[in-house]
Design an enzyme around this catalytic site. Sequence first.
Site, PDB file in Angstrom:
ATOM      1  N   ASP A   1       0.839  -1.186   0.000  1.00 56.27           N
ATOM      2  CA  ASP A   1       0.000   0.000   0.000  1.00 56.27           C
ATOM      3  C   ASP A   1       0.878   1.241   0.000  1.00 56.27           C
ATOM      4  O   ASP A   1       1.893   1.291   0.699  1.00 56.27           O
ATOM      5  CB  ASP A   1      -0.865   0.006   1.275  1.00 56.27           C
ATOM      6  CG  ASP A   1      -2.338   0.165   0.984  1.00 56.27           C
ATOM      7  OD1 ASP A   1      -2.702   1.209   0.411  1.00 56.27           O
ATOM      8  OD2 ASP A   1      -3.112  -0.737   1.341  1.00 56.27           O
TER       9      ASP A   1
ATOM     10  N   ASP B   1      -3.636   4.158  -2.364  1.00 50.20           N
ATOM     11  CA  ASP B   1      -4.794   4.526  -1.561  1.00 50.20           C
ATOM     12  C   ASP B   1      -5.458   5.796  -2.116  1.00 50.20           C
ATOM     13  O   ASP B   1      -4.758   6.743  -2.493  1.00 50.20           O
ATOM     14  CB  ASP B   1      -4.290   4.775  -0.121  1.00 50.20           C
ATOM     15  CG  ASP B   1      -5.395   4.834   0.904  1.00 50.20           C
ATOM     16  OD1 ASP B   1      -6.128   3.842   1.044  1.00 50.20           O
ATOM     17  OD2 ASP B   1      -5.521   5.878   1.574  1.00 50.20           O
TER      18      ASP B   1
ATOM     19  N   GLU C   1      -6.848   2.649  -5.894  1.00 48.95           N
ATOM     20  CA  GLU C   1      -8.167   2.673  -5.265  1.00 48.95           C
ATOM     21  C   GLU C   1      -8.863   3.938  -5.759  1.00 48.95           C
ATOM     22  O   GLU C   1      -8.631   5.025  -5.252  1.00 48.95           O
ATOM     23  CB  GLU C   1      -8.052   2.692  -3.740  1.00 48.95           C
ATOM     24  CG  GLU C   1      -9.409   2.611  -3.069  1.00 48.95           C
ATOM     25  CD  GLU C   1      -9.421   3.112  -1.624  1.00 48.95           C
ATOM     26  OE1 GLU C   1     -10.331   2.723  -0.890  1.00 48.95           O
ATOM     27  OE2 GLU C   1      -8.538   3.896  -1.240  1.00 48.95           O
TER      28      GLU C   1
ATOM     29  N   HIS D   1     -10.872  -4.854   3.126  1.00 52.96           N
ATOM     30  CA  HIS D   1     -10.856  -4.492   4.547  1.00 52.96           C
ATOM     31  C   HIS D   1     -11.797  -3.337   4.875  1.00 52.96           C
ATOM     32  O   HIS D   1     -11.825  -2.888   6.020  1.00 52.96           O
ATOM     33  CB  HIS D   1      -9.421  -4.137   4.954  1.00 52.96           C
ATOM     34  CG  HIS D   1      -8.937  -2.892   4.260  1.00 52.96           C
ATOM     35  ND1 HIS D   1      -8.795  -2.812   2.899  1.00 52.96           N
ATOM     36  CD2 HIS D   1      -8.598  -1.671   4.737  1.00 52.96           C
ATOM     37  CE1 HIS D   1      -8.388  -1.604   2.561  1.00 52.96           C
ATOM     38  NE2 HIS D   1      -8.254  -0.885   3.668  1.00 52.96           N
ATOM     39  N   ASP D   2     -12.519  -2.830   3.885  1.00 52.73           N
ATOM     40  CA  ASP D   2     -13.388  -1.671   4.117  1.00 52.73           C
ATOM     41  C   ASP D   2     -14.878  -1.976   4.006  1.00 52.73           C
ATOM     42  O   ASP D   2     -15.696  -1.102   4.284  1.00 52.73           O
ATOM     43  CB  ASP D   2     -13.063  -0.558   3.096  1.00 52.73           C
ATOM     44  CG  ASP D   2     -11.734   0.119   3.358  1.00 52.73           C
ATOM     45  OD1 ASP D   2     -11.315   0.197   4.531  1.00 52.73           O
ATOM     46  OD2 ASP D   2     -11.101   0.564   2.379  1.00 52.73           O
TER      47      ASP D   2
HETATM   48  C1  GLC Z   1      -8.768   3.855   1.955  1.00 48.73           C
HETATM   49  C2  GLC Z   1      -8.471   2.630   2.793  1.00 48.73           C
HETATM   50  C3  GLC Z   1      -9.194   2.771   4.100  1.00 48.73           C
HETATM   51  C4  GLC Z   1      -8.666   4.004   4.806  1.00 48.73           C
HETATM   52  C5  GLC Z   1      -8.816   5.238   3.905  1.00 48.73           C
HETATM   53  C6  GLC Z   1      -8.042   6.393   4.434  1.00 48.73           C
HETATM   54  O1  GLC Z   1     -10.103   3.955   1.614  1.00 48.73           O
HETATM   55  O2  GLC Z   1      -8.845   1.481   2.088  1.00 48.73           O
HETATM   56  O3  GLC Z   1      -9.016   1.642   4.904  1.00 48.73           O
HETATM   57  O4  GLC Z   1      -9.346   4.203   6.000  1.00 48.73           O
HETATM   58  O5  GLC Z   1      -8.319   4.999   2.621  1.00 48.73           O
HETATM   59  O6  GLC Z   1      -6.682   6.194   4.217  1.00 48.73           O
END
Ligand code: GLC
Length: 531
Positions: free
Chosen positions: A100, A201, A261, A322-323
């Site tokens: 990440d 991210d 992402e 994980h979200d």
């Molecule tokens: C992304 C991650 C998430 C995190 C957010 C802020 O969406 O997947 O887990 O809380 O970014 O970094």
Amino acid sequence: MSGERCWWRHGVVYQIYPRSYQDANGDGVGDLEGIRRRLDHLAWLGIDAVWLSPFQPSPMADFGYDVADYCGVDPLFGTLADYDRLLADAHARGIRVTIDWVPNHSSDRHPWFLESRASRTSPKRDWYVWRDGRDGGPPNDWISIFGGPAWEHDPATGQWYLHSFLREQPDLNWRNPELERAMHDVLRFWLDRGTDGFRIDVIHRIAKDPELRDNPPNPAGGQGYGGQLHVHDENHPDVHALLRRIRAVLDAYPDRMAVGEVYLFDPAEVAKYLGRGDELHLAFNFSFLRCPWDAAVFRREVERFEALCPPDGWPTWVLSNHDVPRHASRYDHPTLGDARARVAAMMLLTLRGTPYLYAGEEIGMRNVAVPPDRLQDPLARTLHPALSRDGERTPMRWDASEPGCGFTTAAEPWLPLGPQPPGTDVATQRADRGSLLWLYRDLIALRREHPALHRGAFRALDAPEGVFAYERTHEGGRAVVALNFGDAPVEVKLGAGRVAGGLSTRHGRALPDTADAIALAACEGMVLLLA
Ligand code: GLC
């Protein structure tokens, strides 16, 4: 890259949340050495690459997504030497390692931010987004994705700083060339070590409106959190130039990749992040995370992205991460057991595109109902306990032993391991040839063996209501897939000819001799390779 087997297009990627994979030092939290010790599981499963969620030094306000040093390892997870060992051992097994990279924001404890907030004239002031307030309040109407205004007042210097997420996660200013260079150097730091790529991210947030204009209100029924249309605080067109420069950093190294992402639910916007082969290699398509269990909806989403994907582009598919609540829970059914998880796995692993698996889905892990006094996720506090992401972040279950399930020897893991349905662990399922775990392995092996499945063209086929059917073709090789989402048997007429091999989601089912008319049981899927 199109001729040979390209790992990030044709392979299967597996996401590991380091806190929850394997605890090697008995403190109740997973670590890098733990992941290294579990590489044999990944090799056995046949995955091609892992994506590790953040393990860099962090105060853990957002469990690692608040990075305080981009070029280190948090002592909780080990050391840089542990990382190098993990990387070397993964490579020895033919497994790539992607990590990440969190470019939109750092931790408020990062030395860059400490320096930035020290004074208005600090050389790093402009590395973050500082503004004067408006009428005694924040500079504009932007709101944090994690609740409340996106601005925090800093009494010492009298200005406000932007944070798209928690106040402990100040946004970096990508319009500052020094910051951009420093972040490129972070990429080089990991690339030089041999890291195979990055999951980036919230990449669609690194460019915002330079004038920081107010977001307009969200008309009734429109998409977007907090009653606003997010036209100024994300997805600014300047993001594409930034991405091309990020891509140039990666392209100086052989065979590396970046998946972004891009948390936008308009697939047309997501597809733009692939550029002309000069931006992201892959962009997460999250449309499945919102699909109800409905064959027609999945077909629509797949065809939509296929149509939007640029000619050289390549889709990704993901059901869990994980979200979001795990898909085994989202699609749970009172009497069908793991039948839907099996059909979902077959779909994920036979579509055209890179599948991203989330650790634990191969054994059908469900979301755990974490008791209120054990909730960890900051969202439970800043938004609502029901929005906590802890339920999908609980530790991997390696065996049926109590209380640690092979994850930890500590009396209490950082999040509870259950309850989960009996048999939700790796050891039990490895001993059962008919388990979901073996189905994942068989599907991955089949996919690897047949170019039609890992690189072939996709075409949806006509099928009765409740069935999603498609074919994959590559240089004379042809496979058909028929997935019955319904809970009654169905016959699917494909007129597709003689069957040479394949798989059913139901263990031990004989495959038909031809794929002319396929009889599917309730909630059964078949992939059939044609002669
Ligand atoms: C992304 C991650 C998430 C995190 C957010 C802020 O969406 O997947 O887990 O809380 O970014 O970094």
